[in-house]
Design an enzyme around this catalytic site. Sequence first.
Site, mmCIF file in Angstrom:
data_model
loop_
_atom_site.group_PDB
_atom_site.id
_atom_site.type_symbol
_atom_site.label_atom_id
_atom_site.label_comp_id
_atom_site.label_asym_id
_atom_site.label_seq_id
_atom_site.Cartn_x
_atom_site.Cartn_y
_atom_site.Cartn_z
ATOM 1 N N LYS A 8 37.794 41.635 37.802
ATOM 2 C CA LYS A 8 38.013 40.960 36.498
ATOM 3 C C LYS A 8 37.244 41.618 35.370
ATOM 4 O O LYS A 8 37.705 41.669 34.238
ATOM 5 C CB LYS A 8 37.656 39.469 36.584
ATOM 6 C CG LYS A 8 36.242 39.184 37.106
ATOM 7 C CD LYS A 8 36.230 38.973 38.584
ATOM 8 C CE LYS A 8 34.837 39.102 39.159
ATOM 9 N NZ LYS A 8 34.705 38.513 40.468
ATOM 10 N N GLY A 45 28.734 35.868 50.383
ATOM 11 C CA GLY A 45 29.628 36.827 49.720
ATOM 12 C C GLY A 45 30.322 36.251 48.499
ATOM 13 O O GLY A 45 31.315 36.807 48.031
ATOM 14 N N GLU A 49 28.301 37.705 42.526
ATOM 15 C CA GLU A 49 28.491 39.070 42.039
ATOM 16 C C GLU A 49 27.305 39.931 42.459
ATOM 17 O O GLU A 49 26.233 39.409 42.784
ATOM 18 C CB GLU A 49 28.561 39.061 40.499
ATOM 19 C CG GLU A 49 29.747 38.319 39.943
ATOM 20 C CD GLU A 49 31.065 38.850 40.459
ATOM 21 O OE1 GLU A 49 31.374 40.021 40.234
ATOM 22 O OE2 GLU A 49 31.804 38.092 41.121
ATOM 23 N N LYS A 107 36.908 36.177 33.267
ATOM 24 C CA LYS A 107 38.124 35.506 33.771
ATOM 25 C C LYS A 107 38.838 34.747 32.653
ATOM 26 O O LYS A 107 40.069 34.776 32.545
ATOM 27 C CB LYS A 107 37.751 34.567 34.925
ATOM 28 C CG LYS A 107 37.226 35.314 36.149
ATOM 29 C CD LYS A 107 36.556 34.378 37.132
ATOM 30 C CE LYS A 107 36.070 35.108 38.381
ATOM 31 N NZ LYS A 107 35.178 34.296 39.215
HETATM 32 N N1 HSE Z 1 31.210 35.703 41.890
HETATM 33 C C1 HSE Z 1 32.513 35.179 41.764
HETATM 34 C C2 HSE Z 1 32.444 33.665 41.904
HETATM 35 C C3 HSE Z 1 33.402 35.777 42.819
HETATM 36 O O1 HSE Z 1 31.432 33.159 42.385
HETATM 37 O O2 HSE Z 1 33.383 32.985 41.527
HETATM 38 C C4 HSE Z 1 34.840 35.519 42.596
HETATM 39 O O3 HSE Z 1 35.288 36.043 41.401
#
Ligand code: HSE
Length: 432
Positions: free
Chosen positions: A103, A185, A188, A203
């Site tokens: 994004k 996971g 970021e 986003k």
């Molecule tokens: N770091 C982002 C989140 C990952 O936590 O939404 C998905 O875009």
Amino acid sequence: MKPVKVGICGLGTVGGGTYNVLTTNAQNIARRAGREIIVAQIGARRPNPNCDTTGVEVTADIFDVARNPDIDIVVELIGGYDVARELVLLAIENGKHVVTANKALIAEHGEEIFAAAERQGVSVMYEAGVAGGIPIIKALREGLAANRINWLAGIINGTGNFILTEMRDKGRDFADVLKEAQELGYAEADPTFDVEGIDAAHKLTILASIAYGIPLQFSRCYTEGISKITRDDVEYAEELGYRIKHLGVSCQTEKGIDLRVHPTLIPEDRPIAKVDGVLNAVMVNGNAVGDTLYVGAGAGAGPTASAVVADIVDLARTLEADAANRVNHLAYNVIEDDKVLSIEEVETAYYLRIQAQDKTGVLASVATILSERGINIEAIIQKEPSETEELAQIIILTHRVMEKTMNGALEAISELDSTVGDITRIRVEHLA
Ligand code: HSE
């Protein structure tokens, strides 16, 4: 029909998830796409212990994948800006379609990338970039194509929502929950992107462009993080019948379009207020359809891979169609004469928490400052000083007012002798 050959660049959480979905669901995917989809090459420096890549060519140089004449679709899952941009532009130059979950790349370099793709007659797909597994790009770009979109609002960062939920429900520590989100996971590479709203702003920039047909304008998105929200604010908001969520909001008004990410009070009976944990949710209001709500996992291997693979299937279906008859990169023939409002021009309601000495007349002075500026008070709570705290807390909910007017009022309140420290201001949206 000839199989479609895919090259995956990056074999981390999302790359590994994509590889596993493409191989595990290969038969089902081939039936949907009308042709087999094969992972012909992987560009990754390290193996992923969750993936069995036996029989697949693996190269440490991701640019090999973009140059490989056998590859039809390059899947960019390395993240970041510079190398990802170079990789995607090289793939396009070599006539490959691109699927990305990046994004940041689309929000900041999308215009350049789409222009290059249009020159080459290839497509760049980015469903996985926004709200993980929720097909919100497809919904906005295709499913709601009949509508003038009036507004949209979303919880579009899973890590931030996970942190706020765990802190509220379990009283957990901010740093401890963030660490867990990183291990799962979700976060970021630089988790301040999650916590300070930068990821959500990337986003929202994309969503607003495809909702209204405006250029991508990340630099004009107002961004405020969640790090200053206290446990007290969460409790007072609940006492007033609201929940605090980190929201991306964009409305198309007569004055222009607002584009903002900030903590927001939402009435607790709105369905989006109950979206907790790593879930994301996006509300979209269109002039024909009314309110719509999309909910699902916003991060993690499986959900993000689900969106990446959906893009690959879409591309496989249209591979033979000529470029002019594919869906536009930003849904519209983009207009240039848009007007994104500055945050000072935006109108919302507000939650204010003011700390003051427990003296006669403080509340009256605050109310006078607000009323002099035409700011209407909707609710007010005063918490007396406790045994441990010397200051009284005044919590005020206001009606809608322009941010510029509220800034003036807050400056005047701060200058009162009896008020102490920073005033907490959280914007309120009723989403109705
Ligand atoms: N770091 C982002 C989140 C990952 O936590 O939404 C998905 O875009």
